[in-house]
Design an enzyme around this catalytic site. Structure first.
Site, PDB file in Angstrom:
ATOM      1  N   THR A  64      50.459  37.037  29.963  1.00 37.46           N
ATOM      2  CA  THR A  64      49.331  36.342  30.554  1.00 37.46           C
ATOM      3  C   THR A  64      49.812  35.133  31.356  1.00 37.46           C
ATOM      4  OG1 THR A  64      47.106  35.506  30.097  1.00 37.46           O
ATOM      5  CG2 THR A  64      48.760  35.042  28.415  1.00 37.46           C
ATOM      6  N   LYS A  68      52.734  36.399  34.825  1.00 39.77           N
ATOM      7  CA  LYS A  68      52.539  37.780  35.308  1.00 39.77           C
ATOM      8  C   LYS A  68      53.376  38.140  36.533  1.00 39.77           C
ATOM      9  CE  LYS A  68      47.791  38.354  33.674  1.00 39.77           C
ATOM     10  NZ  LYS A  68      46.448  38.854  34.013  1.00 39.77           N
ATOM     11  N   ASN A  89      50.990  42.755  33.556  1.00 39.89           N
ATOM     12  CA  ASN A  89      50.323  42.172  32.385  1.00 39.89           C
ATOM     13  C   ASN A  89      50.677  42.930  31.109  1.00 39.89           C
ATOM     14  OD1 ASN A  89      48.680  44.514  32.652  1.00 39.89           O
ATOM     15  ND2 ASN A  89      47.012  43.449  31.635  1.00 39.89           N
ATOM     16  N   ASP A 104      45.098  45.421  34.194  1.00 45.93           N
ATOM     17  CA  ASP A 104      43.957  44.585  34.613  1.00 45.93           C
ATOM     18  C   ASP A 104      43.014  45.379  35.533  1.00 45.93           C
ATOM     19  OD1 ASP A 104      44.746  42.279  33.272  1.00 45.93           O
ATOM     20  OD2 ASP A 104      45.890  41.503  34.979  1.00 45.93           O
ATOM     21  N   GLY A 127      38.209  35.214  46.384  1.00 51.97           N
ATOM     22  CA  GLY A 127      39.559  34.885  45.919  1.00 51.97           C
ATOM     23  C   GLY A 127      40.582  35.838  46.503  1.00 51.97           C
ATOM     24  N   GLY A 237      32.726  39.211  32.522  1.00 51.37           N
ATOM     25  CA  GLY A 237      34.185  39.325  32.519  1.00 51.37           C
ATOM     26  C   GLY A 237      34.758  39.915  31.243  1.00 51.37           C
TER      27      GLY A 237
HETATM   28  P1  ATR Z   1      45.154  34.269  39.716  1.00 53.61           P
HETATM   29  O1  ATR Z   1      46.458  34.915  39.389  1.00 53.61           O
HETATM   30  O2  ATR Z   1      44.318  33.924  38.508  1.00 53.61           O
HETATM   31  O3  ATR Z   1      44.369  35.031  40.742  1.00 53.61           O
HETATM   32  P2  ATR Z   1      46.079  32.454  41.755  1.00 53.61           P
HETATM   33  O4  ATR Z   1      46.988  33.510  42.249  1.00 53.61           O
HETATM   34  O5  ATR Z   1      46.594  31.058  41.647  1.00 53.61           O
HETATM   35  O6  ATR Z   1      45.507  32.818  40.318  1.00 53.61           O
HETATM   36  O7  ATR Z   1      44.757  32.460  42.691  1.00 53.61           O
HETATM   37  C1  ATR Z   1      43.707  31.582  42.496  1.00 53.61           C
HETATM   38  C2  ATR Z   1      42.560  31.919  43.455  1.00 53.61           C
HETATM   39  O8  ATR Z   1      41.485  31.015  43.173  1.00 53.61           O
HETATM   40  C3  ATR Z   1      42.895  31.716  44.925  1.00 53.61           C
HETATM   41  O9  ATR Z   1      42.139  32.630  45.695  1.00 53.61           O
HETATM   42  C4  ATR Z   1      42.456  30.275  45.192  1.00 53.61           C
HETATM   43  O10 ATR Z   1      42.124  30.005  46.534  1.00 53.61           O
HETATM   44  P3  ATR Z   1      43.250  29.460  47.573  1.00 53.61           P
HETATM   45  O11 ATR Z   1      43.996  30.671  48.060  1.00 53.61           O
HETATM   46  O12 ATR Z   1      42.485  28.773  48.641  1.00 53.61           O
HETATM   47  O13 ATR Z   1      44.138  28.502  46.792  1.00 53.61           O
HETATM   48  C5  ATR Z   1      41.189  30.251  44.350  1.00 53.61           C
HETATM   49  N1  ATR Z   1      40.821  28.890  43.974  1.00 53.61           N
HETATM   50  C6  ATR Z   1      41.427  28.099  43.051  1.00 53.61           C
HETATM   51  N2  ATR Z   1      40.791  26.906  42.959  1.00 53.61           N
HETATM   52  C7  ATR Z   1      39.773  26.934  43.864  1.00 53.61           C
HETATM   53  C8  ATR Z   1      38.742  26.011  44.254  1.00 53.61           C
HETATM   54  N3  ATR Z   1      38.631  24.806  43.671  1.00 53.61           N
HETATM   55  N4  ATR Z   1      37.858  26.412  45.188  1.00 53.61           N
HETATM   56  C9  ATR Z   1      37.932  27.624  45.774  1.00 53.61           C
HETATM   57  N5  ATR Z   1      38.891  28.550  45.449  1.00 53.61           N
HETATM   58  C10 ATR Z   1      39.787  28.212  44.511  1.00 53.61           C
END
Ligand code: ATR
Length: 273
Positions: A64, A68, A89, A104, A127, A237
């Site tokens: 986790t 990952k 994962n 996942d 995202g 979720g």
């Molecule tokens: P994970 O593996 O959980 O997907 P990650 O790879 O760090 O984690 O991705 C986090 C996602 O959440 C990204 O799409 C990020 O957007 P950015 O590409 O702009 O960074 C998004 N995210 C994180 N914090 C955010 C915030 N406060 N507002 C909008 N999007 C956010």
């Protein structure tokens, strides 16, 4: 009873106290009479821990946050799914080799299918990080049209390019989100302790939407609360967690888990908060 034949499985991550895997897997071992035990390890030094676990003949490892994307380099093999997603994962011990895979995506597609068909649907994927990659892989297989909405548009464009998706937008583009059939949040926005925030504005949601938030703590995120108020259909979720964990259990033990026992265990855990 734990004895010299007991097989060990575990979850590795940092932090780890939020993980429900030990309770779920140990409950299932008891239900199926399996001589297994499942532990959680809060680790930062992935390289040395993985080497140690391999020497200890561990049967299965759940991976986790935040490991990952980096565990792959310490494994004997990575399967095609995990390679395409770019995240592992699940690590399975097969024929003396430690093989990285990803469950996942199975969780995501199974949870969504409980509430809606996916083929041909227009999906607003919120995202563009690691979780979005697993969901994109799953939805692509179902021939959905996938539009990525991300805070940083360049990252959205990269995801669209990597998975041959259908368009990149920012999270502020409410009108384009309204035109989709399904909204899936893969950002971390709304996750505890910041559970009062939502990645999109309320105008982006309509009563025709199916809204799926892959965040499972809290169970009812701000996004899902807003969706319910709008009369939309919601997907929680923890259903993704349920299906993903079921597949993982099967890979570790070669036994299909008792799904009702899993559901009850998760329900109790989430009720406890
Ligand atoms: P994970 O593996 O959980 O997907 P990650 O790879 O760090 O984690 O991705 C986090 C996602 O959440 C990204 O799409 C990020 O957007 P950015 O590409 O702009 O960074 C998004 N995210 C994180 N914090 C955010 C915030 N406060 N507002 C909008 N999007 C956010």
């Amino acid at each position: 009873m734990i004895d010299t034949k007991t097989k060990l499985c575990c979850v590795i991550g940092h932090p780890i106290q939020q993980s429900i895997s030990p309770v779920v897997h140990n409950t299932l071992y008891a239900r199926h009479g399996l001589n297994f035990v499942f532990l959680a390890f809060d680790i930062t030094n992935v390289k040395s821990v993985l080497l140690g676990l391999k020497h200890m003949n561990v049967s299965g490892i759940s991976v986790t946050i935040p490991h990952k994307q980096i565990v792959g380099q310490y494994l004997d093999e990575i399967d095609d799914v995990a390679k395409e997603i770019g995240a592992i994962n699940t690590i399975v011990h097969r024929n003396g080799k430690y093989v990285g895979t990803n469950t996942d995506w199975i969780g995501a597609v199974s949870a969504l299918k409980e509430k809606t068909p996916i083929t041909g649907k227009r999906i607003a994927l919120l995202g563009a990080g690691g979780a979005a990659r697993a969901v994109s892989y799953a939805l692509k297989r179902e021939n959905a049209q996938i539009y990525v909405f991300n805070r940083t548009k360049d990252t959205a464009l990269k995801l669209v390019d990597d998975f041959h998706l259908d368009g990149a937008y920012t999270l502020k583009d409410s009108q384009s989100i309204r035109e989709c059939d399904i909204i899936i949040n893969t950002t971390s926005v709304g996750m505890i302790p910041n559970s009062e925030v939502c990645p999109i504005s309320t105008e982006a949601i309509t009563n025709n939407h199916v809204v799926f938030d892959i965040i499972n703590i809290p169970k009812k995120t701000k996004l899902l609360q807003m969706a319910i108020e709008k009369g939309a259909t919601v997907v929680y979720g923890h259903r993704m967690l349920l299906y993903g964990s079921a597949k993982q259990f099967e890979l570790f033990t070669n036994v299909k888990p008792d799904f009702l026992v899993m559901e009850k265990t998760l329900q109790t855990l989430f009720e406890k908060g």
